[in-house]
Design a protein around this motif. Structure first.
Motif, PDB file in Angstrom:
ATOM      1  N   ASP A 106       1.038  -1.220  -0.061  1.00 42.88           N
ATOM      2  CA  ASP A 106      -0.035   0.010  -0.113  1.00 42.88           C
ATOM      3  C   ASP A 106       0.957   1.368  -0.125  1.00 42.88           C
ATOM      4  O   ASP A 106       2.240   1.087   0.350  1.00 42.88           O
ATOM      5  CB  ASP A 106      -1.211   0.066   1.094  1.00 42.88           C
ATOM      6  CG  ASP A 106      -0.263   0.206   2.670  1.00 42.88           C
ATOM      7  OD1 ASP A 106       0.842   0.327   2.587  1.00 42.88           O
ATOM      8  OD2 ASP A 106      -1.467   0.573   3.557  1.00 42.88           O
ATOM      9  N   GLU A 107       0.206   2.434  -0.250  1.00 40.88           N
ATOM     10  CA  GLU A 107       0.994   3.621  -0.560  1.00 40.88           C
ATOM     11  C   GLU A 107       1.526   4.069   1.014  1.00 40.88           C
ATOM     12  O   GLU A 107       2.850   4.495   1.069  1.00 40.88           O
ATOM     13  CB  GLU A 107       0.036   4.599  -0.971  1.00 40.88           C
ATOM     14  CG  GLU A 107      -0.275   4.531  -2.313  1.00 40.88           C
ATOM     15  CD  GLU A 107      -1.103   3.342  -2.638  1.00 40.88           C
ATOM     16  OE1 GLU A 107      -2.036   2.908  -1.991  1.00 40.88           O
ATOM     17  OE2 GLU A 107      -0.826   2.657  -3.399  1.00 40.88           O
ATOM     18  N   ALA A 108       0.735   3.941   1.843  1.00 39.28           N
ATOM     19  CA  ALA A 108       1.041   4.121   3.334  1.00 39.28           C
ATOM     20  C   ALA A 108       2.387   3.698   3.580  1.00 39.28           C
ATOM     21  O   ALA A 108       3.240   4.327   4.209  1.00 39.28           O
ATOM     22  CB  ALA A 108       0.113   4.054   4.269  1.00 39.28           C
ATOM     23  N   SER A 109       2.685   2.403   3.308  1.00 39.80           N
ATOM     24  CA  SER A 109       4.072   1.836   3.531  1.00 39.80           C
ATOM     25  C   SER A 109       5.133   2.492   3.081  1.00 39.80           C
ATOM     26  O   SER A 109       6.279   2.615   3.598  1.00 39.80           O
ATOM     27  CB  SER A 109       4.118   0.281   3.289  1.00 39.80           C
ATOM     28  OG  SER A 109       2.987  -0.367   3.727  1.00 39.80           O
ATOM     29  N   GLN A 157       4.423   9.609   9.477  1.00 38.52           N
ATOM     30  CA  GLN A 157       3.394   8.991  10.189  1.00 38.52           C
ATOM     31  C   GLN A 157       2.136   9.323   9.624  1.00 38.52           C
ATOM     32  O   GLN A 157       1.584  10.094  10.128  1.00 38.52           O
ATOM     33  CB  GLN A 157       3.667   8.963  11.651  1.00 38.52           C
ATOM     34  CG  GLN A 157       4.756   8.318  12.492  1.00 38.52           C
ATOM     35  CD  GLN A 157       4.320   8.403  13.997  1.00 38.52           C
ATOM     36  OE1 GLN A 157       4.473   9.525  14.565  1.00 38.52           O
ATOM     37  NE2 GLN A 157       3.953   7.196  14.187  1.00 38.52           N
ATOM     38  N   PRO A 158       1.619   8.569   8.573  1.00 36.86           N
ATOM     39  CA  PRO A 158       0.384   8.802   8.048  1.00 36.86           C
ATOM     40  C   PRO A 158      -0.559   8.533   9.210  1.00 36.86           C
ATOM     41  O   PRO A 158      -0.613   7.618  10.200  1.00 36.86           O
ATOM     42  CB  PRO A 158      -0.043   7.682   7.068  1.00 36.86           C
ATOM     43  CG  PRO A 158       1.602   7.456   6.598  1.00 36.86           C
ATOM     44  CD  PRO A 158       2.231   7.448   7.907  1.00 36.86           C
ATOM     45  N   LYS A 159      -1.846   9.362   9.238  1.00 38.45           N
ATOM     46  CA  LYS A 159      -3.031   9.295  10.173  1.00 38.45           C
ATOM     47  C   LYS A 159      -4.032   8.141   9.655  1.00 38.45           C
ATOM     48  O   LYS A 159      -4.102   8.040   8.599  1.00 38.45           O
ATOM     49  CB  LYS A 159      -3.804  10.527  10.187  1.00 38.45           C
ATOM     50  CG  LYS A 159      -4.714  10.650  11.157  1.00 38.45           C
ATOM     51  CD  LYS A 159      -5.404  12.257  11.497  1.00 38.45           C
ATOM     52  CE  LYS A 159      -6.444  12.041  12.708  1.00 38.45           C
ATOM     53  NZ  LYS A 159      -7.007  13.526  12.620  1.00 38.45           N
ATOM     54  N   LEU A 160      -4.505   7.423  10.603  1.00 33.84           N
ATOM     55  CA  LEU A 160      -5.543   6.675  10.471  1.00 33.84           C
ATOM     56  C   LEU A 160      -6.923   7.066  10.721  1.00 33.84           C
ATOM     57  O   LEU A 160      -7.022   7.613  11.661  1.00 33.84           O
ATOM     58  CB  LEU A 160      -5.113   5.486  11.555  1.00 33.84           C
ATOM     59  CG  LEU A 160      -4.150   4.620  11.344  1.00 33.84           C
ATOM     60  CD1 LEU A 160      -3.810   3.835  12.687  1.00 33.84           C
ATOM     61  CD2 LEU A 160      -4.292   3.435  10.268  1.00 33.84           C
ATOM     62  N   VAL A 161      -7.469   7.091   9.554  1.00 30.81           N
ATOM     63  CA  VAL A 161      -9.086   7.753   9.587  1.00 30.81           C
ATOM     64  C   VAL A 161     -10.056   6.499   9.770  1.00 30.81           C
ATOM     65  O   VAL A 161      -9.975   5.582   9.010  1.00 30.81           O
ATOM     66  CB  VAL A 161      -9.366   8.407   8.357  1.00 30.81           C
ATOM     67  CG1 VAL A 161     -10.633   9.130   8.568  1.00 30.81           C
ATOM     68  CG2 VAL A 161      -8.422   9.656   8.167  1.00 30.81           C
ATOM     69  N   ALA A 162     -10.705   6.625  10.744  1.00 29.76           N
ATOM     70  CA  ALA A 162     -11.459   5.506  11.133  1.00 29.76           C
ATOM     71  C   ALA A 162     -12.777   5.212  10.029  1.00 29.76           C
ATOM     72  O   ALA A 162     -13.400   6.276   9.814  1.00 29.76           O
ATOM     73  CB  ALA A 162     -12.159   5.737  12.403  1.00 29.76           C
ATOM     74  N   SER A 163     -12.750   4.080   9.591  1.00 29.62           N
ATOM     75  CA  SER A 163     -13.552   3.649   8.427  1.00 29.62           C
ATOM     76  C   SER A 163     -14.613   2.545   8.948  1.00 29.62           C
ATOM     77  O   SER A 163     -14.739   2.569  10.424  1.00 29.62           O
ATOM     78  CB  SER A 163     -12.813   3.002   7.129  1.00 29.62           C
ATOM     79  OG  SER A 163     -13.633   2.823   6.172  1.00 29.62           O
ATOM     80  N   ASP A 164     -15.214   1.876   8.140  1.00 27.97           N
ATOM     81  CA  ASP A 164     -16.051   0.590   8.629  1.00 27.97           C
ATOM     82  C   ASP A 164     -15.741  -0.238   7.589  1.00 27.97           C
ATOM     83  O   ASP A 164     -15.398  -0.199   6.398  1.00 27.97           O
ATOM     84  CB  ASP A 164     -17.448   1.034   8.546  1.00 27.97           C
ATOM     85  CG  ASP A 164     -18.157   1.304   7.669  1.00 27.97           C
ATOM     86  OD1 ASP A 164     -18.323   0.525   6.537  1.00 27.97           O
ATOM     87  OD2 ASP A 164     -18.747   2.666   7.427  1.00 27.97           O
ATOM     88  N   SER A 165     -16.352  -1.709   8.083  1.00 28.47           N
ATOM     89  CA  SER A 165     -15.868  -2.864   7.411  1.00 28.47           C
ATOM     90  C   SER A 165     -16.576  -2.910   5.918  1.00 28.47           C
ATOM     91  O   SER A 165     -16.177  -3.836   5.188  1.00 28.47           O
ATOM     92  CB  SER A 165     -16.168  -4.187   8.236  1.00 28.47           C
ATOM     93  OG  SER A 165     -17.413  -3.771   8.624  1.00 28.47           O
TER      94      SER A 165
END
Ligand code: C5P
Length: 225
Positions: A185-188, A196-204
């Motif tokens: 993935d791009e974040a890696s 340190q990219p931010k984690l934006v809470a998503s859903d499944s």
């Protein structure tokens, strides 16, 4: 002011799906899988152009009617050997300004919604690094040994599952992928720059269609959204 763009790598074959037709073209709720995410991205008012990176010899994309996307949809026939290669080639071809935001999204995540795009853009538009949609891991995680027996249980605290879109400045992302192209993935790649990219809470519901049984679930979600 920075503009917002989307880039959808769609040059893979989806080997785990076990089908001759590349995964992104399998029919889902009456349309090819890729139609759903591209339509959602094109309909978002903040996104100027949606670039879709196709395999150089792709003969499927042009067979479908994309008129509802208007001039926002831009196919690029420059896919690479890997997903990261396809994204890197697409970024080179679309010639964005270094400060423009680019939202990279899998063709195989058809259940993306306007609400998730709104949330991601609102949380990240003033962020110095950018970030990704992700969900906290819900299941207990087991580490397998070579005999497929449980070696131990992994603590799941603080673990998130990465999704897409992944939203970064075009310049940072191009540099990150040029240095590190073996990532999933791009974040890696951005992390490897020390950021340190931010984690934006998503859903499944924004899951990746990977195995044949995922098709039914995606159709159920798409017809109920
Ligand atoms: O195969 P997987 O589901 O991990 O692929 C994720 C996304 O990356 C898909 O949209 C796929 O078409 C794309 N991809 C690509 N170029 C490759 C391999 C995968 O654009 N060489």
């Amino acid at each position: 002011m920075s503009e917002f763009y989307a880039l959808v790598p769609a040059a893979g074959f989806g080997a785990r799906m076990g089908n001759e037709l590349p995964k992104q073209y399998l029919e889902l709720a009456g349309k090819p899988m890729i139609w759903h995410a591209l339509s959602t991205l094109c309909a978002h008012p903040d996104i100027g152009t949606v670039f879709v990176v196709l395999a150089p010899g792709d003969e499927h994309f042009a067979r479908y009617d994309w008129s509802h996307c208007g001039s926002k949809l831009a196919p690029l026939y420059c896919g690479g050997e890997t997903r990261a290669g396809s994204v890197a080639n697409g970024l080179l071809a679309c010639e964005l300004e270094p400060d423009d935001w680019v939202l990279v999204h899998d063709a195989a995540r058809p259940c993306l919604t306007q609400a998730l795009l709104d949330k991601m853009i609102a949380e990240l538009r003033d962020d110095p690094v950018g970030g990704i949609l992700a969900v906290p891991v819900a299941d207990t995680l087991k580490r397998a040994d070579a005999q497929q027996r449980i070696a131990h249980t992994e603590p799941r605290e603080g673990l998130w599952q990465a999704q897409t879109p992944q939203m970064f400045r075009a310049g940072v992302l191009a540099e990150a992928l040029a240095r590190c192209n073996s990532v999933t993935d791009e974040a890696s790649a951005v992390e490897a720059l020390g950021l340190q990219p931010k984690l934006v809470a998503s859903d499944s519901s924004n899951f990746k269609v990977t195995y044949p049984q995922d098709i039914v679930l995606a159709e159920l979600l798409l017809t109920s959204l």
